[in-house]
Design an enzyme around this catalytic site. Sequence first.
Site, PDB file in Angstrom:
ATOM      1  N   ARG A  91       0.780  -1.102  -0.095  1.00  8.84           N
ATOM      2  CA  ARG A  91      -0.008   0.080   0.009  1.00  8.84           C
ATOM      3  C   ARG A  91       0.926   1.077  -0.055  1.00  8.84           C
ATOM      4  O   ARG A  91       1.999   1.269   0.626  1.00  8.84           O
ATOM      5  CB  ARG A  91      -0.934  -0.061   1.313  1.00  8.84           C
ATOM      6  CG  ARG A  91      -1.836   1.215   1.457  1.00  8.84           C
ATOM      7  CD  ARG A  91      -3.093   0.865   0.579  1.00  8.84           C
ATOM      8  NE  ARG A  91      -4.176   1.862   0.958  1.00  8.84           N
ATOM      9  CZ  ARG A  91      -5.137   2.164   0.234  1.00  8.84           C
ATOM     10  NH1 ARG A  91      -5.073   1.702  -0.981  1.00  8.84           N
ATOM     11  NH2 ARG A  91      -6.254   2.598   0.764  1.00  8.84           N
ATOM     12  N   THR A 366      -3.900  -6.085  19.285  1.00  8.15           N
ATOM     13  CA  THR A 366      -3.704  -5.375  18.161  1.00  8.15           C
ATOM     14  C   THR A 366      -4.067  -6.456  17.040  1.00  8.15           C
ATOM     15  O   THR A 366      -3.896  -7.705  17.500  1.00  8.15           O
ATOM     16  CB  THR A 366      -2.397  -4.691  17.889  1.00  8.15           C
ATOM     17  OG1 THR A 366      -1.343  -5.681  18.112  1.00  8.15           O
ATOM     18  CG2 THR A 366      -2.335  -3.356  18.185  1.00  8.15           C
ATOM     19  N   THR A 384      -3.819  -0.826  -7.372  1.00  7.83           N
ATOM     20  CA  THR A 384      -4.899   0.081  -7.644  1.00  7.83           C
ATOM     21  C   THR A 384      -4.262   1.679  -7.712  1.00  7.83           C
ATOM     22  O   THR A 384      -3.246   1.702  -6.965  1.00  7.83           O
ATOM     23  CB  THR A 384      -6.353   0.469  -6.944  1.00  7.83           C
ATOM     24  OG1 THR A 384      -7.185   1.447  -7.394  1.00  7.83           O
ATOM     25  CG2 THR A 384      -5.794   0.852  -5.467  1.00  7.83           C
ATOM     26  N   ASN A 386      -6.439   4.165  -7.254  1.00  4.33           N
ATOM     27  CA  ASN A 386      -7.587   4.703  -6.496  1.00  4.33           C
ATOM     28  C   ASN A 386      -8.293   4.971  -7.493  1.00  4.33           C
ATOM     29  O   ASN A 386      -9.149   4.093  -7.968  1.00  4.33           O
ATOM     30  CB  ASN A 386      -7.313   5.799  -5.347  1.00  4.33           C
ATOM     31  CG  ASN A 386      -8.486   6.114  -4.693  1.00  4.33           C
ATOM     32  OD1 ASN A 386      -9.346   5.109  -4.456  1.00  4.33           O
ATOM     33  ND2 ASN A 386      -8.716   7.165  -3.911  1.00  4.33           N
ATOM     34  N   ASP A 408      -7.908   8.120   0.397  1.00  7.52           N
ATOM     35  CA  ASP A 408      -8.603   7.091   0.910  1.00  7.52           C
ATOM     36  C   ASP A 408      -8.564   7.461   2.661  1.00  7.52           C
ATOM     37  O   ASP A 408      -9.151   6.808   3.647  1.00  7.52           O
ATOM     38  CB  ASP A 408      -7.924   5.920   0.813  1.00  7.52           C
ATOM     39  CG  ASP A 408      -8.808   5.025  -0.272  1.00  7.52           C
ATOM     40  OD1 ASP A 408      -9.763   5.517  -0.723  1.00  7.52           O
ATOM     41  OD2 ASP A 408      -7.968   4.036  -0.870  1.00  7.52           O
ATOM     42  N   SER A 438     -10.133  -0.401   1.442  1.00  9.36           N
ATOM     43  CA  SER A 438     -11.416  -1.504   1.258  1.00  9.36           C
ATOM     44  C   SER A 438     -11.096  -2.885   0.529  1.00  9.36           C
ATOM     45  O   SER A 438     -11.914  -3.818   0.592  1.00  9.36           O
ATOM     46  CB  SER A 438     -12.515  -1.141   0.835  1.00  9.36           C
ATOM     47  OG  SER A 438     -12.917   0.162   1.379  1.00  9.36           O
ATOM     48  N   GLY A 458     -13.471  -1.381  -6.896  1.00 12.62           N
ATOM     49  CA  GLY A 458     -14.931  -1.121  -6.589  1.00 12.62           C
ATOM     50  C   GLY A 458     -14.963  -0.272  -5.326  1.00 12.62           C
ATOM     51  O   GLY A 458     -15.985   0.207  -4.857  1.00 12.62           O
ATOM     52  N   GLY A 459     -13.758   0.274  -4.913  1.00 13.95           N
ATOM     53  CA  GLY A 459     -13.865   1.335  -3.635  1.00 13.95           C
ATOM     54  C   GLY A 459     -14.438   0.623  -2.624  1.00 13.95           C
ATOM     55  O   GLY A 459     -14.342  -0.476  -2.254  1.00 13.95           O
TER      56      GLY A 459
HETATM   57  O1  DON Z   1      -7.982   1.118  -1.235  1.00 18.02           O
HETATM   58  C1  DON Z   1      -9.104   1.324  -1.765  1.00 18.02           C
HETATM   59  O2  DON Z   1     -10.184   1.037  -0.833  1.00 18.02           O
HETATM   60  C2  DON Z   1      -9.663   1.867  -2.887  1.00 18.02           C
HETATM   61  N1  DON Z   1      -8.571   2.958  -3.012  1.00 18.02           N
HETATM   62  C3  DON Z   1      -9.652   1.209  -3.918  1.00 18.02           C
HETATM   63  C4  DON Z   1     -10.088   1.934  -5.061  1.00 18.02           C
HETATM   64  C5  DON Z   1     -10.710   0.972  -6.212  1.00 18.02           C
HETATM   65  O3  DON Z   1     -11.214   0.143  -5.925  1.00 18.02           O
HETATM   66  C6  DON Z   1     -10.870   1.694  -7.470  1.00 18.02           C
HETATM   67  N2  DON Z   1     -11.780   1.014  -8.415  1.00 18.02           N
HETATM   68  N3  DON Z   1     -12.834   1.112  -8.533  1.00 18.02           N
END
Ligand code: DON
Length: 555
Positions: A91, A366, A384, A386, A408, A438, A458-459
């Site tokens: 990440r 934790t 991603t 994002n 995010d 997510s 999909g965020g």
């Molecule tokens: O990490 C996350 O939750 C978001 N940045 C994911 C972004 C994502 O899935 C883009 N696609 N639609």
Amino acid sequence: MKNHILFLFLLLPIPIFAQNPVYKNGMVVSAHPIASEIGTDILKKGGNAVDAAVAVQFALSVVLPIAGNIGGGGFLVYRGADGTYAALDYREKAPGAATETMYLDQNGNPVNHMSLFGQLAAGVPGTVDGMVKAHEKYGKLSWKELLQPAVDLAENGFPVTEAQAREFTFSHSTFQKWNPEGTSFTIKKEWKKGDILVQKELSRTLKIIQKKGRNGFYKGKIASLIVDEMKTGNGIISLEDLKNYQSVWRTPVTGEYKDYTIISMPPPSSGGIALISLLHSVEGFPLNEWGFQSDSTVQIMVEAERRVYADRAEHLGDPDFYNVPQEALIRKENSLKRMMPFSFDRATPSSEISASTFSPKEKEETTHYSIVDKDGNAVSVTTTLNGGFGSFVVVKGAGFILNNEMDDFSVKPGSPNMYGLVGGKANAIGPGKRMLSSMTPTILEKNGKLFMVVRTPGGSTIITSVFQTILNVVEFDKTIQEAVAAPRFHHQWLPDEVLMDKTSFSDSVRDILTQRGYKLTERTPWGRVDAILIKEDGSLEGGADPRGDDHVSGF
Ligand code: DON
């Protein structure tokens, strides 16, 4: 501009239902046909699932500029054929100069789009370091060999799909705005299916990474180009940030649902914990008897989602900075208790639900693509930038797009991000901290044997999409292709509404849910889920979401 990003996901082809592809020796399902074929070629050459994952990640950085990347980050969940598990966190991180209030104006309000577009929206990219670490630990084929297909594709070009032609055409002016000197994506104003996208600068960058590994990206020429790019805007990523970036091996989060073990991504993703809590919350109810998207099934799933997302907002953040009560959140008794009080007669308003409270003792405890190789090693990756095309900044001279992952973070307590998600202290911005995700790359075992590999973009809807895909198979007896293609719905506590696919729910179920107080809102787009099911005889059945260009390849 938020609408702009969402609109990019609307530019998707009409669903076509294909027959389930089945292969015996190895399978790759990814968001682009060329990337899936490259992964399969690597498996055919004797590479393992991680080799294929590395090759696919770099291939996607070329053939899927909207999300595939070297300027972003991701998560990889691994299950070896020997039953061992691993999770790699690559990440992005907030730059060292980031502050909790960096996107707020003098009145303490978020400045429109500041965390979404331009140099300041970017976190320190993690992909290259992640791929190096994955390869060092598990790779069999050479690094050079794994990067070669991506180098060639960037150098020689590839024909864009119809969806991509629409995305590039639609995004032309935004790319132009952030890259006035032009990019590979803006050489044409109108793109057509079959036009060739050549990315010479990206090819040079990939060659440097191919030759020098980690140092080819985080030090030297490419690092300098990133920092120069920062200076042309108001960006803050420094040479020091790049030099210090490290991806991290973490212990996957695991949980049980009936005969299944779920192996998923721990914090800084919320995905694994939320997915396991959701499954625990519904485990005691006869979903199979009630049936797919019956009123009772939908109510139970929505009520579980409402509660789990309230916990997500309060308790989840980067575990290196915040004490995440992981054990408590995935304890079965807690999920069951949390479903009460609940009545089928009326929706529980989100205003009546707040995050779980845990005793101080508990507080102290934790935490895209699917591949299976011929030996049964499995990898699930979600990666991603994002938003579609991330920050829209293409690093000058280096040809890759930078993420806008900083959005995010919770830029202000209670203020929704691009996906409408809220957060507080746990996910506040801090230098060197990872933003909460997510993303939910997940592997399932059934009675101790590899059963399913699944992931989706999909965020905020990622978690509920993976949740539904799993239930579609294990409760509603759908094939894996039917499971990924099925209409979906989503609730995330706030806003208090059920988002649903155009074809979700029969008319009578819609009526019942509305009468009981659920606000139903139709929405597109949805994340494109990719999955592999491992059948009793060991053969592999692929599911590629018809909402996108997703593709199953195997041999
Ligand atoms: O990490 C996350 O939750 C978001 N940045 C994911 C972004 C994502 O899935 C883009 N696609 N639609």
